[in-house]
Design a protein around this motif. Sequence first.
Motif, mmCIF file in Angstrom:
data_model
loop_
_atom_site.group_PDB
_atom_site.id
_atom_site.type_symbol
_atom_site.label_atom_id
_atom_site.label_comp_id
_atom_site.label_asym_id
_atom_site.label_seq_id
_atom_site.Cartn_x
_atom_site.Cartn_y
_atom_site.Cartn_z
ATOM 1 N N VAL A 183 1.171 -0.796 0.077
ATOM 2 C CA VAL A 183 -0.036 -0.280 0.353
ATOM 3 C C VAL A 183 1.548 1.367 0.087
ATOM 4 N N GLU A 184 0.529 1.955 -1.113
ATOM 5 C CA GLU A 184 1.219 3.471 -1.061
ATOM 6 C C GLU A 184 1.448 4.911 0.424
ATOM 7 N N ASP A 185 1.819 4.296 1.491
ATOM 8 C CA ASP A 185 1.558 5.265 2.500
ATOM 9 C C ASP A 185 2.530 6.171 2.723
ATOM 10 N N PHE A 186 3.837 6.137 1.742
ATOM 11 C CA PHE A 186 4.823 6.720 2.144
ATOM 12 C C PHE A 186 4.503 7.979 2.365
ATOM 13 N N ASP A 187 3.628 8.849 1.492
ATOM 14 C CA ASP A 187 3.844 10.070 0.875
ATOM 15 C C ASP A 187 3.244 11.452 2.638
ATOM 16 N N VAL A 188 3.668 11.629 3.276
ATOM 17 C CA VAL A 188 3.863 12.270 4.307
ATOM 18 C C VAL A 188 3.632 13.937 4.170
ATOM 19 N N SER A 189 3.575 14.478 2.883
ATOM 20 C CA SER A 189 3.477 15.471 2.441
ATOM 21 C C SER A 189 2.536 16.932 3.483
ATOM 22 N N ASP A 190 1.269 16.367 3.344
ATOM 23 C CA ASP A 190 0.206 16.502 4.798
ATOM 24 C C ASP A 190 1.098 17.130 5.942
ATOM 25 N N ALA A 191 2.278 16.624 6.171
ATOM 26 C CA ALA A 191 1.821 16.818 7.309
ATOM 27 C C ALA A 191 2.769 18.507 7.713
ATOM 28 N N TYR A 247 -4.520 7.198 6.443
ATOM 29 C CA TYR A 247 -3.934 6.236 6.747
ATOM 30 C C TYR A 247 -2.851 5.671 7.871
ATOM 31 N N MET A 248 -2.129 7.332 8.190
ATOM 32 C CA MET A 248 -0.708 6.422 8.713
ATOM 33 C C MET A 248 -1.671 6.681 10.288
ATOM 34 N N SER A 249 -2.451 7.046 11.049
ATOM 35 C CA SER A 249 -3.021 7.659 12.425
ATOM 36 C C SER A 249 -2.434 6.819 12.598
ATOM 37 N N LYS A 250 -2.189 6.632 14.280
ATOM 38 C CA LYS A 250 -2.100 4.957 14.901
ATOM 39 C C LYS A 250 -3.016 3.987 15.343
ATOM 40 N N ILE A 251 -4.427 4.641 15.278
ATOM 41 C CA ILE A 251 -5.472 3.934 14.959
ATOM 42 C C ILE A 251 -5.453 2.254 13.914
#
Length: 336
Positions: free
Chosen positions: A273-281, A299-303
């Motif tokens: 899964v492409e969850d490596f884009d953290v530009s929003d942060a 998608y990267m939230s702890k829950i």
Amino acid sequence: MNNVIVRLSQISEDVIRLFKKSKEIGLQMHEELLKVTNELYTVMKTYHMYHAESISAESKLKEAEKQEEKQFNKSGDLSMNLLRHEDRPQRRSSVKKIEKMKEKRQAKYSENKLKCTKARNDYLLNLAATNAAISKYYIHDVSDLIDCCDLGFHASLARTFRTYLSAEYNLETSRHEGLDVIENAVDNLDSRSDKHTVMDMCNQVFCPPLKFEFQPHMGDEVCQVSAQQPVQTELLMRYHQLQSRLATLKIENEEVRKTLDATMQTLQDMLTVEDFDVSDAFQHSRSTESVKSAASETYMSKINIAKRRANQQETEMFYFTNDNSDASVIYRLRLQ
């Protein structure tokens, strides 16, 4: 960074030292200006004093001239023939006194006027010199003092920060080069190729061993399965039983294989899964609260991460529990 700290420390020492030296020079200049202004004040007071004395002497001289003129006017109005003989000596004595007083006052006035002229000249010369000294101080000396205070400051500070910028730019270049190396390595990741590489490097471990050879016992030369009577019937019965069991296992194994393929695809989807884009942060235009809120819903939230980890482990457990459960049995049955 240590280089920059050392340079800044040297700049601080230079500024303090130059400031102290410039302050000493400035105090000397102030003392010179104070001395000049005090001299000017003394000369001015002398000029005022002599000028006052000159005015006073001039006033007294004019008074004497008036008295003389008055005396001459009286002499002109009264004829000498009308004067009694005994009044003539007294009149002459009075005129001589007035003339003598006028001469003294004339001399005093000339003397005071000369002193006043010299004092005025001295005052004017000192005034010009003082104004020139003050003008030189504010137009040239102040600027020179400031130049002495920050002598080399801007150049040293510029060199220091250019050193820092050079280090940062080179660090950024090195970081980009390192990122390019990592990106190239990521692009070249290939599990199949890595597996072959490992197996080639450790070929003694992963190469199949030699086959077991038939070991005859005490001269027995028969090395093949004997299908003659009375074992032929038993072999045929065993063959049909193996075929029936093999067919059943193939059907079961096919169903299991489909389930495992679907499970593997699910695992692949989880792992790729492409969850490596953290530009929003790193959106600076939005407030910190909105960034945190957006991150919590992504998608990267702890829950979500905890849920995905649990699903992944559960799927892996199912896959490894059911993988190749009957494959080795089928393979042996085929050989038999």
